[in-house]
Write an enzyme that holds these catalytic residues in place. Structure first.
Site, PDB file in Angstrom:
ATOM      1  N   TRP A 195      -8.535   7.218  -0.080  1.00  0.00           N
ATOM      2  CA  TRP A 195      -7.728   5.998   0.445  1.00  0.00           C
ATOM      3  C   TRP A 195      -6.667   6.534   1.435  1.00  0.00           C
ATOM      4  O   TRP A 195      -5.839   7.613   1.361  1.00  0.00           O
ATOM      5  CB  TRP A 195      -6.939   5.123  -0.475  1.00  0.00           C
ATOM      6  CG  TRP A 195      -6.034   4.400  -0.094  1.00  0.00           C
ATOM      7  CD1 TRP A 195      -4.532   4.572   0.253  1.00  0.00           C
ATOM      8  CD2 TRP A 195      -6.278   2.967   0.513  1.00  0.00           C
ATOM      9  NE1 TRP A 195      -4.093   3.652   0.898  1.00  0.00           N
ATOM     10  CE2 TRP A 195      -4.849   2.261   0.739  1.00  0.00           C
ATOM     11  CE3 TRP A 195      -7.354   2.015   0.038  1.00  0.00           C
ATOM     12  CZ2 TRP A 195      -4.654   1.031   1.307  1.00  0.00           C
ATOM     13  CZ3 TRP A 195      -7.099   0.828   0.608  1.00  0.00           C
ATOM     14  CH2 TRP A 195      -5.911  -0.004   1.205  1.00  0.00           C
ATOM     15  N   GLU A 216       7.579  -5.195   7.113  1.00  0.00           N
ATOM     16  CA  GLU A 216       7.464  -4.046   6.655  1.00  0.00           C
ATOM     17  C   GLU A 216       6.982  -3.150   8.017  1.00  0.00           C
ATOM     18  O   GLU A 216       7.119  -3.546   9.080  1.00  0.00           O
ATOM     19  CB  GLU A 216       5.900  -3.586   5.967  1.00  0.00           C
ATOM     20  CG  GLU A 216       5.889  -4.755   4.817  1.00  0.00           C
ATOM     21  CD  GLU A 216       4.661  -4.437   4.071  1.00  0.00           C
ATOM     22  OE1 GLU A 216       3.412  -4.904   4.705  1.00  0.00           O
ATOM     23  OE2 GLU A 216       4.552  -3.891   2.919  1.00  0.00           O
ATOM     24  N   GLN A 269      -0.014   7.732   4.885  1.00  0.00           N
ATOM     25  CA  GLN A 269      -0.137   7.384   3.192  1.00  0.00           C
ATOM     26  C   GLN A 269      -1.576   7.555   2.621  1.00  0.00           C
ATOM     27  O   GLN A 269      -2.546   7.305   3.479  1.00  0.00           O
ATOM     28  CB  GLN A 269       0.197   5.976   3.162  1.00  0.00           C
ATOM     29  CG  GLN A 269       1.359   5.513   3.762  1.00  0.00           C
ATOM     30  CD  GLN A 269       2.787   5.727   2.664  1.00  0.00           C
ATOM     31  OE1 GLN A 269       2.791   4.893   1.828  1.00  0.00           O
ATOM     32  NE2 GLN A 269       3.370   6.654   2.781  1.00  0.00           N
ATOM     33  N   ASN A 312      -3.809   4.759   4.246  1.00  0.00           N
ATOM     34  CA  ASN A 312      -3.018   3.656   4.985  1.00  0.00           C
ATOM     35  C   ASN A 312      -2.005   3.955   5.914  1.00  0.00           C
ATOM     36  O   ASN A 312      -2.725   4.705   6.982  1.00  0.00           O
ATOM     37  CB  ASN A 312      -2.671   2.417   3.906  1.00  0.00           C
ATOM     38  CG  ASN A 312      -1.668   2.794   3.154  1.00  0.00           C
ATOM     39  OD1 ASN A 312      -1.816   3.776   2.281  1.00  0.00           O
ATOM     40  ND2 ASN A 312      -0.461   2.113   2.858  1.00  0.00           N
ATOM     41  N   ASP A 313      -1.018   3.588   6.007  1.00  0.00           N
ATOM     42  CA  ASP A 313      -0.027   3.657   7.280  1.00  0.00           C
ATOM     43  C   ASP A 313       0.208   5.067   7.739  1.00  0.00           C
ATOM     44  O   ASP A 313       0.315   6.021   7.091  1.00  0.00           O
ATOM     45  CB  ASP A 313       1.621   3.326   6.758  1.00  0.00           C
ATOM     46  CG  ASP A 313       1.523   2.017   5.741  1.00  0.00           C
ATOM     47  OD1 ASP A 313       0.533   1.488   5.610  1.00  0.00           O
ATOM     48  OD2 ASP A 313       2.680   1.645   5.419  1.00  0.00           O
ATOM     49  N   TRP A 326       6.559   6.217  -0.045  1.00  0.00           N
ATOM     50  CA  TRP A 326       6.094   5.364   0.870  1.00  0.00           C
ATOM     51  C   TRP A 326       6.358   5.697   2.403  1.00  0.00           C
ATOM     52  O   TRP A 326       6.870   6.618   2.657  1.00  0.00           O
ATOM     53  CB  TRP A 326       6.555   3.831   0.403  1.00  0.00           C
ATOM     54  CG  TRP A 326       5.689   3.383  -0.915  1.00  0.00           C
ATOM     55  CD1 TRP A 326       4.890   4.265  -1.679  1.00  0.00           C
ATOM     56  CD2 TRP A 326       5.864   2.223  -1.624  1.00  0.00           C
ATOM     57  NE1 TRP A 326       4.435   3.465  -2.900  1.00  0.00           N
ATOM     58  CE2 TRP A 326       5.142   2.478  -2.763  1.00  0.00           C
ATOM     59  CE3 TRP A 326       6.535   1.170  -1.264  1.00  0.00           C
ATOM     60  CZ2 TRP A 326       4.973   1.201  -3.582  1.00  0.00           C
ATOM     61  CZ3 TRP A 326       6.604  -0.137  -2.146  1.00  0.00           C
ATOM     62  CH2 TRP A 326       5.691   0.155  -3.340  1.00  0.00           C
ATOM     63  N   TRP A 328      -5.789   2.219  -3.002  1.00  0.00           N
ATOM     64  CA  TRP A 328      -4.383   2.395  -2.805  1.00  0.00           C
ATOM     65  C   TRP A 328      -3.827   2.887  -4.326  1.00  0.00           C
ATOM     66  O   TRP A 328      -4.241   2.510  -5.274  1.00  0.00           O
ATOM     67  CB  TRP A 328      -3.614   1.125  -2.492  1.00  0.00           C
ATOM     68  CG  TRP A 328      -2.162   1.305  -2.058  1.00  0.00           C
ATOM     69  CD1 TRP A 328      -1.638   1.684  -0.893  1.00  0.00           C
ATOM     70  CD2 TRP A 328      -0.945   1.326  -3.085  1.00  0.00           C
ATOM     71  NE1 TRP A 328      -0.357   1.789  -1.039  1.00  0.00           N
ATOM     72  CE2 TRP A 328       0.200   1.775  -2.091  1.00  0.00           C
ATOM     73  CE3 TRP A 328      -0.827   1.105  -4.316  1.00  0.00           C
ATOM     74  CZ2 TRP A 328       1.567   1.645  -2.606  1.00  0.00           C
ATOM     75  CZ3 TRP A 328       0.467   1.107  -4.832  1.00  0.00           C
ATOM     76  CH2 TRP A 328       1.568   1.331  -3.862  1.00  0.00           C
TER      77      TRP A 328
HETATM   78  N1  DQQ Z   1       2.684   0.556   2.943  1.00  0.00           N
HETATM   79  C1  DQQ Z   1       3.728   1.430   2.440  1.00  0.00           C
HETATM   80  C2  DQQ Z   1       4.953   0.663   2.650  1.00  0.00           C
HETATM   81  C3  DQQ Z   1       4.516  -0.068   3.773  1.00  0.00           C
HETATM   82  C4  DQQ Z   1       3.259  -0.791   3.556  1.00  0.00           C
HETATM   83  C5  DQQ Z   1       3.094   1.901   1.117  1.00  0.00           C
HETATM   84  C6  DQQ Z   1       2.669  -1.321   4.651  1.00  0.00           C
HETATM   85  O1  DQQ Z   1       5.720   1.572   2.566  1.00  0.00           O
HETATM   86  O2  DQQ Z   1       5.473  -1.333   3.651  1.00  0.00           O
HETATM   87  O3  DQQ Z   1       1.718   2.366   0.828  1.00  0.00           O
HETATM   88  O4  DQQ Z   1       1.208  -1.238   4.774  1.00  0.00           O
END
Ligand code: DQQ
Length: 563
Positions: A40, A221, A59, A42-43, A102, A67
């Site tokens: 996985w 966010e 992330q 993400n950001d 995060w 996640w």
């Molecule tokens: N993803 C993070 C957060 C953020 C969110 C956690 C936005 O810090 O707000 O993985 O996709």
């Protein structure tokens, strides 16, 4: 050479560059988008340029394709195209980050050393802002990071909702030599950018008022706040506060990255906006498709501001588990203020063009009403296409209804297959031979009063795959182009399961994720089409097959050697 043979030869050449991954059981892995080998993502976090090296943190779940266990993974690059994966930079080890490290940002401080501010979520998901610094700042690869003994630096006190307090920005230096950051939050049900100041990057004091807030949205966010130059062709460092500039405030909510432009007064820390988030007719987004939790940074080497965005999957969690991975990063995009001063322009960084190989091009060609034309000779599953359309007979355009304020809704109602007068015309990408599968990226033009026109850009995924259980939303955006005097341009970066499209030279971007069953690898085709009753002229079309980027763990890096 017969046609099928030509395609076979192209595929063999393409395979030589691409390996078996994309060809066999992983048809949706990309060739030139950033993704880790598995699991996985993400950001994008803390992007920066440091001592000749680009850094991207993100992330990441080291253990699975969904996640969880969120860790800062770390990759580096010399050109933002080829990447080397390093060891993870920040992993959850402390109680204040028991539920993950995060999102956050990097700042290069006055002494030239980088610092990272990130959010830790404890076992109850309460959120705290923390600091990490490189163990050895003279190492350009910044391989090891140490957490500050003062962590957590900022706790959710007073009216701050501890469950909605995260994602510190890159800091900027005010005229009083204090650093400032904003942290995203929700207070009293409203989205808010909470301001903090610090002299030493360790002790932070909350500003009396937030930098900005909106009663039209919930939690913000991943906020971002930076200057853009008026009429300039360069990006600006985050601490540039004077000159002919405006400021951009971006917040991520409702699955999109929205921005507003305004004037920032650093002495008072006030931000007076030109428009509001989610206002009808001026809801500005970086991208009107899939693109979230983005982060920008200033590239001091090439004097530009670059944006990364997380591109989510549109398939199911079960699909992700069976693929073994989830999430892509967008192609990095440069950010400039449009000459109108009213919006931003986003454009893929120049370096990506180094992957262009075999080219096909056409000039001045009629795209007759009702026609579909196959663009031959390139690897349509992994390609970069630029096309511009010239229109005539605009007076015949369908009338714009004043109630049509939502471009996405308009695209959903007026699908690519639904005939119009001027449009729909555009591209059918990742299409099967018989067009059973197709992702249509197209325009329609409507007439307003006084010979003004509205250009609608759509990305219609409703026929993108024969596979069931996928999200196949149709996206839409208005593009601020005057078709009387300008051509309508479209660029699409097509990469197996992602289509990033840029209308009007980056005035409107739409990113889509698609998972065709038939139109994969050598069986993907590319067409131009016109379902309007008026003919359209293609003034220029250029398409290139794209090579695969080298995105490898450090051990597999071929050259140059890394110390
Ligand atoms: N993803 C993070 C957060 C953020 C969110 C956690 C936005 O810090 O707000 O993985 O996709």
């Amino acid at each position: 050479m017969s046609k099928p043979l030509t395609r076979a030869v192209i595929f063999c050449i393409w395979l030589a560059f691409n390996g078996v991954d994309a060809a066999s059981n992983q048809p949706y892995r990309t060739g030139f988008h950033f993704q880790p080998p598995k699991n996985w993502m993400n950001d994008p976090n803390g992007p920066m340029y440091y001592k000749g090296v680009y850094h991207l943190f993100y992330q990441y779940n080291p253990y699975s394709a969904i996640w969880g266990n969120i860790t800062w993974a770390h990759s580096i690059s010399y050109d933002l195209v080829d990447w080397i994966h390093l060891e993870h930079a920040i992993s959850p080890t402390e109680p204040y980050e028991a539920n993950g490290c995060w999102s956050g940002s990097a700042t290069v401080l006055v002494d030239g050393k980088p610092s990272i501010l990130y959010t830790g979520a404890n076992s109850k998901n309460q959120q705290f802002q923390n600091l990490a610094v490189p163990k050895n700042p003279s190492d350009p690869l910044l391989k090891e990071w140490i957490k500050s003994p003062h962590n957590p630096l900022i706790s959710p006190v007073d009216d701050i909702d501890p469950l909605n307090f995260r994602d510190p920005t890159t800091a900027w230096l005010g005229p009083d030599r204090l650093w400032r950051i904003i942290v995203g939050g929700e207070i009293g049900g409203q989205g808010v950018a909470i301001l903090y100041r610090s002299e030493d990057f360790v002790n932070w004091t909350r500003g009396k008022t937030p930098l900005h807030t909106s009663n039209k949205t919930g939690m913000w966010e991943c906020p971002d706040f930076y200057p853009v130059s008026i009429n300039g062709s360069n990006g600006l460092d985050t601490s540039v506060l004077a000159g002919l500039i405006k400021h951009v405030l971006k917040a991520s909510f409702n699955n999109n990255d929205h921005y507003v432009l305004g004037r920032y007064t650093p002495e008072m820390d006030t931000f007076s906006v030109e428009t509001n988030f989610l206002s009808n007719g001026s809801d500005m987004r970086y991208d009107y498709g899939k693109f979230y939790a983005s982060k920008s940074f200033y590239d001091s080497d090439k004097k530009r501001r670059i944006l990364w965005g997380w591109i989510l999957e549109s398939d199911s969690e079960a699909d992700d588990i069976s693929k073994g991975w989830s999430g892509l990063q967008s192609i990095p995009r440069s950010i400039l203020l449009d000459e109108s001063g009213k919006q931003l322009l986003l454009w893929p960084i120049k370096e990506i063009e180094k992957l262009r190989t075999k080219q096909v091009s056409f000039d001045d060609m009629d795209l007759k009403s009702g026609s579909v034309f196959e663009v031959p000779g390139i690897m349509a599953a992994q390609a970069d296409i630029e096309v511009s359309f010239r229109l005539s007979g605009l007076k015949e355009a369908e009338e714009m209804n004043t109630s049509w304020v939502d471009p996405e809704l308009l695209c959903k109602e007026k699908k690519a297959s639904m005939n119009g007068t001027i449009g729909p015309f555009g591209l059918l990408v990742l299409a099967s031979k018989d067009l059973e599968e197709q992702t249509a990226v197209y325009f329609r033009v409507f007439r307003k009063q006084y010979e003004k026109y509205v250009v609608l850009m759509c990305s219609d995924q409703s026929r993108s795959s024969l596979k069931e259980g996928l999200e196949k939303t149709t996206y839409g955006a208005f593009v601020d182009i005057d078709p009387v005097h300008e051509t309508i341009s479209l660029r699409s970066l097509i990469d197996h399961s992602i289509v990033e499209s840029f209308g009007g030279n980056g005035k409107a971007c739409i990113t889509a994720r698609v998972y065709p069953k038939l139109a994969i690898n050598q069986d993907a085709h590319l067409y131009a089409f016109n379902n309007g009753t008026m003919d359209v002229r293609i003034s220029k079309l250029s398409g290139w097959s794209m090579k695969r980027a080298q995105i490898v763990p450090i051990q597999k890096r071929r050259k140059p050697s890394i110390t």
